[in-house]
Structures are given as C-alpha cells and as structure tokens.
Design a protein around this motif. Structure first.
Motif, PDB file in Angstrom:
ATOM      1  N   GLY A  16      -3.172  -0.584   3.024  1.00 15.99           N
ATOM      2  CA  GLY A  16      -2.250  -1.707   2.958  1.00 15.99           C
ATOM      3  C   GLY A  16      -2.583  -2.762   4.007  1.00 15.99           C
ATOM      4  N   SER A  17      -1.793  -3.792   4.066  1.00 19.86           N
ATOM      5  CA  SER A  17      -1.961  -4.836   5.082  1.00 19.86           C
ATOM      6  C   SER A  17      -1.602  -4.279   6.456  1.00 19.86           C
ATOM      7  CB  SER A  17      -1.058  -6.025   4.738  1.00 19.86           C
ATOM      8  OG  SER A  17      -0.990  -6.928   5.815  1.00 19.86           O
ATOM      9  N   ASN A  18      -2.258  -4.798   7.510  1.00 20.24           N
ATOM     10  CA  ASN A  18      -1.899  -4.366   8.864  1.00 20.24           C
ATOM     11  C   ASN A  18      -0.937  -5.341   9.541  1.00 20.24           C
ATOM     12  OD1 ASN A  18      -3.533  -6.510   9.588  1.00 20.24           O
ATOM     13  ND2 ASN A  18      -4.970  -5.311  10.811  1.00 20.24           N
ATOM     14  N   VAL A  19      -0.300  -6.200   8.746  1.00 16.54           N
ATOM     15  CA  VAL A  19       0.691  -7.140   9.277  1.00 16.54           C
ATOM     16  C   VAL A  19       2.008  -6.407   9.500  1.00 16.54           C
ATOM     17  CG1 VAL A  19       1.993  -9.259   8.866  1.00 16.54           C
ATOM     18  CG2 VAL A  19      -0.381  -9.097   8.110  1.00 16.54           C
ATOM     19  N   ASN A  20       2.525  -6.484  10.720  1.00 13.73           N
ATOM     20  CA  ASN A  20       3.833  -5.924  11.037  1.00 13.73           C
ATOM     21  C   ASN A  20       4.877  -7.018  10.804  1.00 13.73           C
ATOM     22  OD1 ASN A  20       6.227  -5.431  12.869  1.00 13.73           O
ATOM     23  ND2 ASN A  20       5.134  -3.512  13.215  1.00 13.73           N
TER      24      ASN A  20
END
Length: 248
Positions: A204-208
């Motif tokens: 998945g995306s690593n954006v928090n």
C-alpha cells in the motif's frame, strides 16, 4: 520593490510548493506502492541592493532545491488474488509500457490480460528475469508465485518475475503514481541484497494520513502568518510614505 517584500514572496512561494507536495501525498493515500514525497529547500544568499562588495551585505532567500521520496515500504495488504505480490526488500519489478519502454515498479497488483500476458492492472507487461513478457496458456490454472518469483501452474513453470535493484533510488524519476524510469543500470544479480516476493499480498501507500493532514494544517498556518506579516509591512510602508509627504 522593497527587499522585505521580495523575501516575503519567496517564503510564500516556498510554502505553496510545499503545500502542493503535501496535497499530492494526501491524494495518493490509497494508491498502490505510492511513496510520499517532501520538498527540500536551501538557503540562497544574494547581494543586498546597493550593498558594496567590501561591505558584504547579503539577503537570505529560500530556494526550492528538489524533492525526496520516502523509501520506506508501505503496509503489506493481504489479497485473495494469487497473482498479487508484495516485494520484501529494496527491489523493483521491470515492466514494459505500450511505447515499449522498460519502467520499474513496486506495484505488485497483477492480472492476466486478454492476450494471456501477465500485466499490471494498469496494463503494463510484467517482464521476466530475461526481460521478456510472461505468457500463459489458455488451459493454465492453479497459479502459484514462489518467494524467488518463479510462476508455476498446473502445466509447469511459466517463468520467473524479474527483479531489479538500483544504487541510487532517489535518482529514479516518477512516471505516473507508481512507475519509475531511470538511466541507471540495475545492480548485478550477484550484488543484490536480499529480495523476496510474498504472493497474495501487495504494497500500500506509505503516506500516514494523520501526519499528512497535520503537515497541511501547519503549512496553511505558516502561509496565513506570512500573508499577515506582508500586510503589516505594507501598512507600515504606506504610513511612512504618508508621513514623508506631510514633511515640509
């Protein structure tokens, strides 16, 4: 135009650039294998207007130096699709687009297209360890992908998913949301660090989301403060000009 106004405009331009990148990160929170980015700024010193070289008067501006990707892997998301893979380690899968270009991705969401080729969901051909497309027969089923990328079916092995590493990942240029191009040659197989694939999962995306929203709020507040400072300076300037006009 006054120097202070130039400095203020440079500051606001930098904040706008930072906001664009933060907004782009937030927009891709659900994008497969998306790596969040941040802007890198540096100080730019310029001679002050009218300053003599011997005096050395300098003005500090902020300069947009570039963008850095966060290379931490995104969350591993379980999948029921046996063709999906999660890349463990700093590896990339080589793919070929419609123009025949070889690109690289950590997006492991795959399918078999109408021509029986293994492709990404976006249509790019997945390449094997010899740089060729991976083709399935019409009667292939019970697909399994091992940790080293070998694909097997009821009819035997169909090939091995290619994997590549690069010495400078920051130099890779983004093409779309999760594809990258580079002029670097991949690291030799003997020098590659450990890479493995896990099937029935993808990155998945690593954006928090919380961190990204907090950063966006911080940037908005900083921009508002910069605008208020600019407005206050403009008021002081107008007041000074008014006072000067009244001097006799």
């Amino acid at each position: 135009m006054d120097t202070a106004l130039y400095v203020g405009l440079a500051h606001k331009a930098a904040l706008k650039r930072r906001m664009d990148v933060v907004a782009h990160n937030i927009a891709n929170m659900s994008t497969t294998a998306f790596n969040k980015e941040r802007v890198v700024f540096r100080q730019l010193l310029m001679d002050a207007p009218g300053a003599e070289a011997t005096v050395g008067g300098k003005i500090s501006y902020v300069q947009d130096y570039g963008i850095i990707r966060n290379l931490n892997p995104g969350t591993m998301i379980p999948s029921s699709n046996p063709l999906d893979v999660f890349i463990k380690g700093r590896g990339y899968i080589p793919v070929q687009n419609k123009e025949g270009e070889t690109l690289y991705t950590r997006n492991g969401r795959m399918m078999i297209d109408n021509n029986r080729n293994l492709t990404l969901l976006s249509g790019e051909l997945v390449l094997d360890d010899s740089g060729q497309p991976i083709l399935f027969d019409d009667d292939d089923f019970d697909v399994h992908i091992s940790d080293d990328g070998t694909i097997s079916t009821n009819n035997g092995d169909k090939g091995k998913i290619g994997l590549a590493q690069f010495s400078n990942e920051q130099d890779m240029k983004r093409r779309g949301s999760s594809l990258y191009e580079t002029t670097q040659a991949p690291v030799a197989q003997d020098n590659m660090t450990d890479i493995a694939l896990r099937s029935k999962a993808y990155e998945g995306s690593n954006v928090n989301s919380i961190e990204a929203m907090t950063e966006m709020i911080d940037v908005m507040r900083a921009y508002e403060k910069a605008s208020q400072t600019e407005s206050s300076y403009d008021d002081l300037r107008k007041d000074a000009l008014k006072r000067l006009s009244q001097v006799r």
